[in-house]
Design a protein around this motif. Structure first.
Motif, PDB file in Angstrom:
ATOM      1  N   GLU A 104       0.803  -1.616  -0.023  1.00  0.00           N
ATOM      2  CA  GLU A 104      -0.012   0.437  -0.253  1.00  0.00           C
ATOM      3  C   GLU A 104       0.799   1.286  -0.210  1.00  0.00           C
ATOM      4  N   VAL A 105       0.562   1.968  -0.579  1.00  0.00           N
ATOM      5  CA  VAL A 105       1.294   3.480  -1.229  1.00  0.00           C
ATOM      6  C   VAL A 105       1.012   4.348   0.210  1.00  0.00           C
ATOM      7  N   VAL A 106       2.167   4.601   1.503  1.00  0.00           N
ATOM      8  CA  VAL A 106       1.496   5.271   2.558  1.00  0.00           C
ATOM      9  C   VAL A 106       2.263   6.799   2.265  1.00  0.00           C
ATOM     10  N   ARG A 113       0.939   7.658  -8.399  1.00  0.00           N
ATOM     11  CA  ARG A 113      -0.037   7.641  -9.741  1.00  0.00           C
ATOM     12  C   ARG A 113       1.220   7.572 -10.775  1.00  0.00           C
ATOM     13  N   GLU A 114       2.192   8.739 -10.832  1.00  0.00           N
ATOM     14  CA  GLU A 114       2.653   9.374 -12.100  1.00  0.00           C
ATOM     15  C   GLU A 114       3.304   7.921 -12.328  1.00  0.00           C
ATOM     16  N   ARG A 120      -5.635   1.741 -11.874  1.00  0.00           N
ATOM     17  CA  ARG A 120      -7.650   2.731 -11.810  1.00  0.00           C
ATOM     18  C   ARG A 120      -7.790   2.738 -10.252  1.00  0.00           C
ATOM     19  N   ARG A 121      -7.306   2.343  -9.384  1.00  0.00           N
ATOM     20  CA  ARG A 121      -7.508   2.765  -7.777  1.00  0.00           C
ATOM     21  C   ARG A 121      -6.301   2.380  -7.276  1.00  0.00           C
ATOM     22  N   ASP A 122      -6.004   3.616  -5.827  1.00  0.00           N
ATOM     23  CA  ASP A 122      -4.891   3.636  -5.311  1.00  0.00           C
ATOM     24  C   ASP A 122      -4.671   1.797  -4.871  1.00  0.00           C
ATOM     25  N   ALA A 123      -5.449   1.237  -4.561  1.00  0.00           N
ATOM     26  CA  ALA A 123      -4.459   0.009  -4.063  1.00  0.00           C
ATOM     27  C   ALA A 123      -4.128  -0.520  -4.474  1.00  0.00           C
ATOM     28  N   ASP A 124      -4.095  -0.511  -6.698  1.00  0.00           N
ATOM     29  CA  ASP A 124      -3.578  -0.577  -7.459  1.00  0.00           C
ATOM     30  C   ASP A 124      -2.444  -1.089  -7.879  1.00  0.00           C
ATOM     31  N   PRO A 129       3.772  -8.370  -7.968  1.00  0.00           N
ATOM     32  CA  PRO A 129       5.292  -7.486  -7.693  1.00  0.00           C
ATOM     33  C   PRO A 129       6.029  -6.555  -8.595  1.00  0.00           C
ATOM     34  N   GLY A 130       5.447  -6.488 -10.136  1.00  0.00           N
ATOM     35  CA  GLY A 130       6.073  -5.467 -10.995  1.00  0.00           C
ATOM     36  C   GLY A 130       5.257  -4.247 -10.768  1.00  0.00           C
ATOM     37  N   ASN A 131       4.564  -3.953 -10.852  1.00  0.00           N
ATOM     38  CA  ASN A 131       4.132  -2.870  -9.809  1.00  0.00           C
ATOM     39  C   ASN A 131       4.664  -2.469  -8.786  1.00  0.00           C
TER      40      ASN A 131
END
Length: 205
Positions: A104-106, A113-114, A120-124, A129-131
């Motif tokens: 999760e991005v904290v 996001r950039e 599509r969502r912050d949770a994504d 692993p690649g993400n």
């Protein structure tokens, strides 16, 4: 109080994987809370023989950092495209590593996001692993980074251990051998956890 010690990960790979859940991985302005991991073991002569691990053939230029010490970054390119983020664990001189599958991005969500405009969502943003590698802006030049260096832009901060009752375990994703070993660990309460997909090359039990 945050614990900052590579010795926390100088244990068997499944224990190191559980210890990494809830940890914060920083890369510059972006911080990720780790919510899903997979443990990988050693070559046949090591203490945790694991034919699914990159260490299985023995030390190579690609996997050398897996052989210790704990708390280093192991980066590899998956399918020639994605950079996957791993944290070394286990005893110095014995191979072991933990793949960060989801987080999760904290902090630094605008930067993430950039880097991940297709999410599509912050949770994504760091789901898969690649993400994780993309959200952190990881490059192959980060290979071998000492993650417990407090002055590094790329660093790991261990939080207090997550209670066992809050951790789920199951088989690893996408491996074609040792597919039944339950060395994937995740926090079921997190929406960032990825979907389990068994490799079509893995024999059925």
């Amino acid at each position: 109080m945050t614990v900052v010690s590579a010795q926390e990960l100088a244990v068997d790979p499944p224990a190191a994987a559980r210890r990494l859940l809830g940890a914060i991985l920083w890369s510059g302005p972006v911080a990720l809370r780790i919510v899903e991991v997979e443990a990988y073991g050693s070559n046949p002569d090591g203490p945790w023989p694991d034919p699914a691990a990159h260490s299985w053939p023995g030390p190579t230029a690609r996997n050398a950092v897996m052989f210790g010490p704990a708390g280093r970054l192991y980066v590899y390119r998956s399918y020639g495209i994605h950079l996957c983020v791993n944290v070394t664990g286990g005893y110095d001189g014995e191979a072991g590593a933990v793949l960060v599958r989801a987080a999760e991005v904290v902090e630094g969500i605008d930067v993430a996001r950039e880097r991940r405009p297709a999410a599509r969502r912050d949770a994504d943003l760091a789901r898969g692993p690649g993400n994780v590698g993309s959200a952190l802006g990881i490059s192959m030049s980060d290979y071998g980074t000492e993650l417990f260096d407090p002055f590094s832009e790329l660093r790991l901060e261990l939080e207090p251990p997550v209670p066992e009752s809050d951790i789920a375990a199951g088989p690893r994703v996408g491996v074609s051998v040792a597919a039944e070993i339950p060395w994937r660990f995740w926090l079921p309460a997190s929406p960032a956890v990825s979907v389990y997909r068994r490799s079509p090359r893995a024999p059925m039990p």
